[in-house]
Scaffold this motif. Sequence first.
Motif, PDB file in Angstrom:
ATOM      1  N   LYS A 105      75.842 -67.029  78.869  1.00 55.15           N
ATOM      2  CA  LYS A 105      75.568 -67.377  77.474  1.00 55.15           C
ATOM      3  C   LYS A 105      75.059 -68.803  77.294  1.00 55.15           C
ATOM      4  O   LYS A 105      74.277 -69.078  76.374  1.00 55.15           O
ATOM      5  CB  LYS A 105      76.836 -67.171  76.639  1.00 55.15           C
ATOM      6  N   LEU A 106      75.509 -69.718  78.154  1.00 54.58           N
ATOM      7  CA  LEU A 106      75.197 -71.137  77.951  1.00 54.58           C
ATOM      8  C   LEU A 106      73.695 -71.427  77.875  1.00 54.58           C
ATOM      9  O   LEU A 106      73.245 -72.108  76.939  1.00 54.58           O
ATOM     10  CB  LEU A 106      75.844 -71.980  79.059  1.00 54.58           C
ATOM     11  N   LEU A 130      86.497 -76.123  76.572  1.00 58.21           N
ATOM     12  CA  LEU A 130      85.135 -76.579  76.872  1.00 58.21           C
ATOM     13  C   LEU A 130      84.097 -75.804  76.077  1.00 58.21           C
ATOM     14  O   LEU A 130      83.087 -76.367  75.631  1.00 58.21           O
ATOM     15  CB  LEU A 130      84.870 -76.433  78.374  1.00 58.21           C
ATOM     16  N   LEU A 131      84.344 -74.513  75.878  1.00 58.24           N
ATOM     17  CA  LEU A 131      83.397 -73.687  75.127  1.00 58.24           C
ATOM     18  C   LEU A 131      83.274 -74.164  73.688  1.00 58.24           C
ATOM     19  O   LEU A 131      82.192 -74.531  73.233  1.00 58.24           O
ATOM     20  CB  LEU A 131      83.837 -72.225  75.166  1.00 58.24           C
ATOM     21  N   TYR A 132      84.386 -74.176  72.956  1.00 57.39           N
ATOM     22  CA  TYR A 132      84.320 -74.494  71.522  1.00 57.39           C
ATOM     23  C   TYR A 132      84.101 -75.975  71.263  1.00 57.39           C
ATOM     24  O   TYR A 132      83.289 -76.358  70.414  1.00 57.39           O
ATOM     25  CB  TYR A 132      85.593 -73.995  70.836  1.00 57.39           C
ATOM     26  N   GLY A 133      84.807 -76.821  71.991  1.00 52.41           N
ATOM     27  CA  GLY A 133      84.600 -78.251  71.795  1.00 52.41           C
ATOM     28  C   GLY A 133      83.267 -78.717  72.340  1.00 52.41           C
ATOM     29  O   GLY A 133      82.617 -79.578  71.753  1.00 52.41           O
ATOM     30  N   GLY A 134      82.841 -78.111  73.481  1.00 47.17           N
ATOM     31  CA  GLY A 134      81.592 -78.536  74.102  1.00 47.17           C
ATOM     32  C   GLY A 134      80.373 -78.254  73.251  1.00 47.17           C
ATOM     33  O   GLY A 134      79.457 -79.074  73.161  1.00 47.17           O
ATOM     34  N   ILE A 135      80.351 -77.089  72.611  1.00 50.78           N
ATOM     35  CA  ILE A 135      79.223 -76.758  71.733  1.00 50.78           C
ATOM     36  C   ILE A 135      79.148 -77.757  70.583  1.00 50.78           C
ATOM     37  O   ILE A 135      78.077 -78.269  70.246  1.00 50.78           O
ATOM     38  CB  ILE A 135      79.371 -75.329  71.176  1.00 50.78           C
ATOM     39  N   ALA A 180      71.296 -69.487  76.992  1.00 47.26           N
ATOM     40  CA  ALA A 180      70.775 -68.903  75.748  1.00 47.26           C
ATOM     41  C   ALA A 180      71.210 -69.713  74.541  1.00 47.26           C
ATOM     42  O   ALA A 180      70.443 -69.868  73.585  1.00 47.26           O
ATOM     43  CB  ALA A 180      71.246 -67.453  75.615  1.00 47.26           C
ATOM     44  N   TYR A 181      72.448 -70.225  74.546  1.00 49.24           N
ATOM     45  CA  TYR A 181      72.892 -71.095  73.455  1.00 49.24           C
ATOM     46  C   TYR A 181      71.903 -72.240  73.260  1.00 49.24           C
ATOM     47  O   TYR A 181      71.421 -72.505  72.150  1.00 49.24           O
ATOM     48  CB  TYR A 181      74.268 -71.703  73.769  1.00 49.24           C
ATOM     49  N   ILE A 182      71.618 -72.934  74.348  1.00 48.56           N
ATOM     50  CA  ILE A 182      70.739 -74.110  74.277  1.00 48.56           C
ATOM     51  C   ILE A 182      69.332 -73.706  73.840  1.00 48.56           C
ATOM     52  O   ILE A 182      68.738 -74.342  72.952  1.00 48.56           O
ATOM     53  CB  ILE A 182      70.693 -74.808  75.651  1.00 48.56           C
ATOM     54  N   LEU A 183      68.808 -72.638  74.433  1.00 50.16           N
ATOM     55  CA  LEU A 183      67.441 -72.209  74.130  1.00 50.16           C
ATOM     56  C   LEU A 183      67.318 -71.707  72.702  1.00 50.16           C
ATOM     57  O   LEU A 183      66.346 -72.031  72.000  1.00 50.16           O
ATOM     58  CB  LEU A 183      67.003 -71.124  75.108  1.00 50.16           C
ATOM     59  N   PHE A 184      68.294 -70.939  72.230  1.00 46.74           N
ATOM     60  CA  PHE A 184      68.244 -70.433  70.853  1.00 46.74           C
ATOM     61  C   PHE A 184      68.310 -71.582  69.853  1.00 46.74           C
ATOM     62  O   PHE A 184      67.639 -71.558  68.815  1.00 46.74           O
ATOM     63  CB  PHE A 184      69.385 -69.451  70.595  1.00 46.74           C
TER      64      PHE A 184
END
Length: 236
Positions: free
Chosen positions: A205-206, A48-53, A208-212
Amino acid sequence: MIKSKKTLWIVRSCFIVITITVFVLSYYYYAPIYYPFSFLDQKWGQVLLYGGILLGITIFTWIFPFPGSLIAITYSIIIMVVGPSGTRSPLIPSAIYYLIYGLFFVAAIAYLVIGLKQESTRVKHPPNKKILWTVRIITIAALAVLIVVYTIIYPEWWGIVIFVLTFLTFGIAWLWPTAGGFLMLLVDIPAFYNLYDSNYDFQIKLPAYILFLIFIASGFMHIAISIWKRRGHPAG
């Protein structure tokens, strides 16, 4: 025009195929030392982490080709710099790893070129004040979410630091879009890279991923709107 549409769908198909491939590879080359989710099976958490991003970037690029393709280019560069040997990466063989993300990078470049060609033909609808203010409002909202999330929900010192730096560079971009846009990229691209290669739980982290990624897109958009403005199109 027909040829351009065919090329666009070929690039979109490449994005989809690459995203599915990353989902599959993340499952079969599972790295048991990584724990992206505390509430989910470790293997599926990594998937989910790598594919989801990648899926999120693909969907965003489909809807917003110009900023999306720039985000895709930035992400593919970051993920290739991190490399397959990082302690938080799936154990994908190096050749396959760089092939997949290299193709994603090339597809993102192609998407960017197509997007720029489409924008150049829309002379009657150049970037205007509405687009600029949309970017500003989204950035302000993202800053507000950032400070709330990382001072109340997940108190982290780096969240406050990124908020201050992004707030200052965004203020510069408000007055001088080109310079401020570049400064936003200089702050938020390294921030995304360091967060990606960190040991924090994925729940932290999620957001921050979206916001960054929003801040990175905002930086790119300020630069692009400034360029269009210099070419004679009013952007406010």
